[in-house]
Design a protein around this motif. Sequence first.
Motif, PDB file in Angstrom:
ATOM      1  N   SER A 124      24.917  98.310 118.769  1.00  0.00           N
ATOM      2  CA  SER A 124      24.238  99.015 119.857  1.00  0.00           C
ATOM      3  C   SER A 124      22.905  99.548 119.354  1.00  0.00           C
ATOM      4  O   SER A 124      22.683  99.660 118.154  1.00  0.00           O
ATOM      5  N   VAL A 125      22.053  99.914 120.292  1.00  0.00           N
ATOM      6  CA  VAL A 125      20.738 100.454 119.949  1.00  0.00           C
ATOM      7  C   VAL A 125      20.899 101.729 119.139  1.00  0.00           C
ATOM      8  O   VAL A 125      20.176 101.970 118.174  1.00  0.00           O
ATOM      9  N   LYS A 126      21.888 102.548 119.504  1.00  0.00           N
ATOM     10  CA  LYS A 126      22.102 103.819 118.819  1.00  0.00           C
ATOM     11  C   LYS A 126      22.454 103.586 117.345  1.00  0.00           C
ATOM     12  O   LYS A 126      21.901 104.238 116.464  1.00  0.00           O
ATOM     13  N   ASP A 127      23.354 102.636 117.088  1.00  0.00           N
ATOM     14  CA  ASP A 127      23.726 102.323 115.698  1.00  0.00           C
ATOM     15  C   ASP A 127      22.510 101.881 114.897  1.00  0.00           C
ATOM     16  O   ASP A 127      22.347 102.243 113.739  1.00  0.00           O
ATOM     17  N   LEU A 128      21.660 101.088 115.541  1.00  0.00           N
ATOM     18  CA  LEU A 128      20.484 100.578 114.855  1.00  0.00           C
ATOM     19  C   LEU A 128      19.526 101.726 114.552  1.00  0.00           C
ATOM     20  O   LEU A 128      18.959 101.804 113.466  1.00  0.00           O
ATOM     21  N   HIS A 129      19.376 102.645 115.511  1.00  0.00           N
ATOM     22  CA  HIS A 129      18.512 103.809 115.278  1.00  0.00           C
ATOM     23  C   HIS A 129      19.016 104.639 114.101  1.00  0.00           C
ATOM     24  O   HIS A 129      18.231 105.083 113.264  1.00  0.00           O
ATOM     25  N   ILE A 130      20.337 104.824 114.046  1.00  0.00           N
ATOM     26  CA  ILE A 130      20.920 105.596 112.935  1.00  0.00           C
ATOM     27  C   ILE A 130      20.648 104.886 111.612  1.00  0.00           C
ATOM     28  O   ILE A 130      20.285 105.498 110.615  1.00  0.00           O
ATOM     29  N   ALA A 131      20.784 103.553 111.618  1.00  0.00           N
ATOM     30  CA  ALA A 131      20.593 102.772 110.393  1.00  0.00           C
ATOM     31  C   ALA A 131      19.154 102.857 109.899  1.00  0.00           C
ATOM     32  O   ALA A 131      18.887 102.621 108.720  1.00  0.00           O
ATOM     33  N   LEU A 132      18.213 103.187 110.796  1.00  0.00           N
ATOM     34  CA  LEU A 132      16.810 103.213 110.412  1.00  0.00           C
ATOM     35  C   LEU A 132      16.312 104.613 110.049  1.00  0.00           C
ATOM     36  O   LEU A 132      15.139 104.794 109.766  1.00  0.00           O
ATOM     37  N   GLN A 133      17.194 105.597 110.067  1.00  0.00           N
ATOM     38  CA  GLN A 133      16.763 106.939 109.671  1.00  0.00           C
ATOM     39  C   GLN A 133      16.404 106.950 108.189  1.00  0.00           C
ATOM     40  O   GLN A 133      16.965 106.189 107.399  1.00  0.00           O
ATOM     41  N   PRO A 134      15.448 107.824 107.791  1.00  0.00           N
ATOM     42  CA  PRO A 134      14.937 107.795 106.409  1.00  0.00           C
ATOM     43  C   PRO A 134      16.019 107.955 105.349  1.00  0.00           C
ATOM     44  O   PRO A 134      15.937 107.371 104.277  1.00  0.00           O
ATOM     45  N   GLU A 135      17.049 108.738 105.657  1.00  0.00           N
ATOM     46  CA  GLU A 135      18.051 109.005 104.604  1.00  0.00           C
ATOM     47  C   GLU A 135      19.149 107.948 104.543  1.00  0.00           C
ATOM     48  O   GLU A 135      19.989 107.959 103.642  1.00  0.00           O
ATOM     49  N   THR A 136      19.159 107.020 105.499  1.00  0.00           N
ATOM     50  CA  THR A 136      20.197 105.987 105.509  1.00  0.00           C
ATOM     51  C   THR A 136      19.825 104.865 104.547  1.00  0.00           C
ATOM     52  O   THR A 136      18.719 104.348 104.607  1.00  0.00           O
ATOM     53  N   PRO A 137      20.735 104.491 103.630  1.00  0.00           N
ATOM     54  CA  PRO A 137      20.412 103.385 102.717  1.00  0.00           C
ATOM     55  C   PRO A 137      20.262 102.065 103.475  1.00  0.00           C
ATOM     56  O   PRO A 137      20.731 101.935 104.597  1.00  0.00           O
ATOM     57  N   GLU A 138      19.608 101.115 102.823  1.00  0.00           N
ATOM     58  CA  GLU A 138      19.404  99.818 103.470  1.00  0.00           C
ATOM     59  C   GLU A 138      20.737  99.117 103.728  1.00  0.00           C
ATOM     60  O   GLU A 138      21.654  99.197 102.916  1.00  0.00           O
TER      61      GLU A 138
END
Length: 145
Positions: free
Chosen positions: A1-15
């Motif tokens: 979902s778009v929300k999951d993708l947004h979370i994955a792109l937060q600065p503190e989230t690892p690649e």
Amino acid sequence: SVKDLHIALQPETPESTMLPLRARVQLPDGQHRALRIDSLLDPSNASFTTTADGKRHAQFLVLLIALKDGPQQVAAPPQSSGVLKLDLTPEQYQIALTSGIPIHQELELKPGKYRLRLGVSDMATHNLGTLDMPVAIGISTQASH
């Protein structure tokens, strides 16, 4: 979902590396006002369906977000998003497995230092791939006399 993708792109989230990505960033120049990002998505972990005519189909959500370098984040960072729909012949599919699926994006940014985060989500499996790219725009590195 778009929300999951947004979370994955937060600065503190690892690649995320389930969908491997490579990218080349081209800075704005005389011909182009926008930053150009040419990425390659490795589709080997992607979920393709095959139709009776032998074509492989997949859909990906692609999101590029430009985070300001440093703790001061803007509420709505510049971004580019879209859906990548693939309908590949068997030959195209084999080429894609070897050389990757090209994704081209452009983003106009004010001068400054940014962390570009590119995210791709397989819409069938929600597998994610993200990539972090530091970029500096319009900052002169030449020493003044």
